[in-house]
Motif scaffolding. Structure first.
Motif: not given
Length: 141
Positions: A2-3, A5, A43, A46-47, A50, A115, A118
């Motif tokens: 998922t990139d 933490s 994911r 997060a996109t 970010d 995604h 990945a």
């Protein structure tokens, strides 16, 4: 995959409740479990945060709706698909069509392919699932 933490993952799936784990953690020392569909939603979230600097709390219901819409979807069935999101809805787009180019104001269109690639790489999928050819029955007795 998922990139995110571990702390951010716990925050998003626990305290903030942006996305629900498929199997919640039960007590200290246990870990929540996530389907590939839920990983995909994480994911995408997060996109949004970010790259597009979106405040995810405004998209909480949209992320949950997307998670429900993706449940039961086959992995290979999402190849080449997009998702169109706003703060109230999530639509799964099966193919890039000219009618989707003029999206309503406030919508965001994201490709699922990077995604999916990945996730496939992380879980070790080496080839795309392909429907095998059917064969003619010789005889039925």
């Amino acid at each position: 995959m998922t990139d995110l933490s571990a702390d951010r993952l716990r925050e998003w799936t626990g305290r903030r409740g942006l996305v629900s784990p498929d199997i919640p953690a039960h007590g200290k020392g246990t870990q929540a479990r996530f389907s590939w569909q839920t990983l995909l939603v994480l994911r995408l979230a997060a996109t949004l945060r970010d790259r597009l600097h979106v405040e995810l709390s405004a998209y909480k219901s949209t992320l949950r709706l997307l998670q429900v819409r993706l449940a039961g979807e086959p992995f290979h069935g999402l190849t080449g698909c997009f998702v169109m999101l706003d703060v109230e809805q999530a639509m799964l787009l099966r193919s890039p069509d000219a009618s989707y180019v003029a999206t309503p104001e406030g919508f965001c269109v994201l490709s699922l392919q990077p995604h999916l690639d990945a996730i496939a790489s992380a879980i070790g999928v080496t080839e795309k699932s392909v429907q095998r050819s059917l064969f003619a029955a010789m005889a039925v007795r």
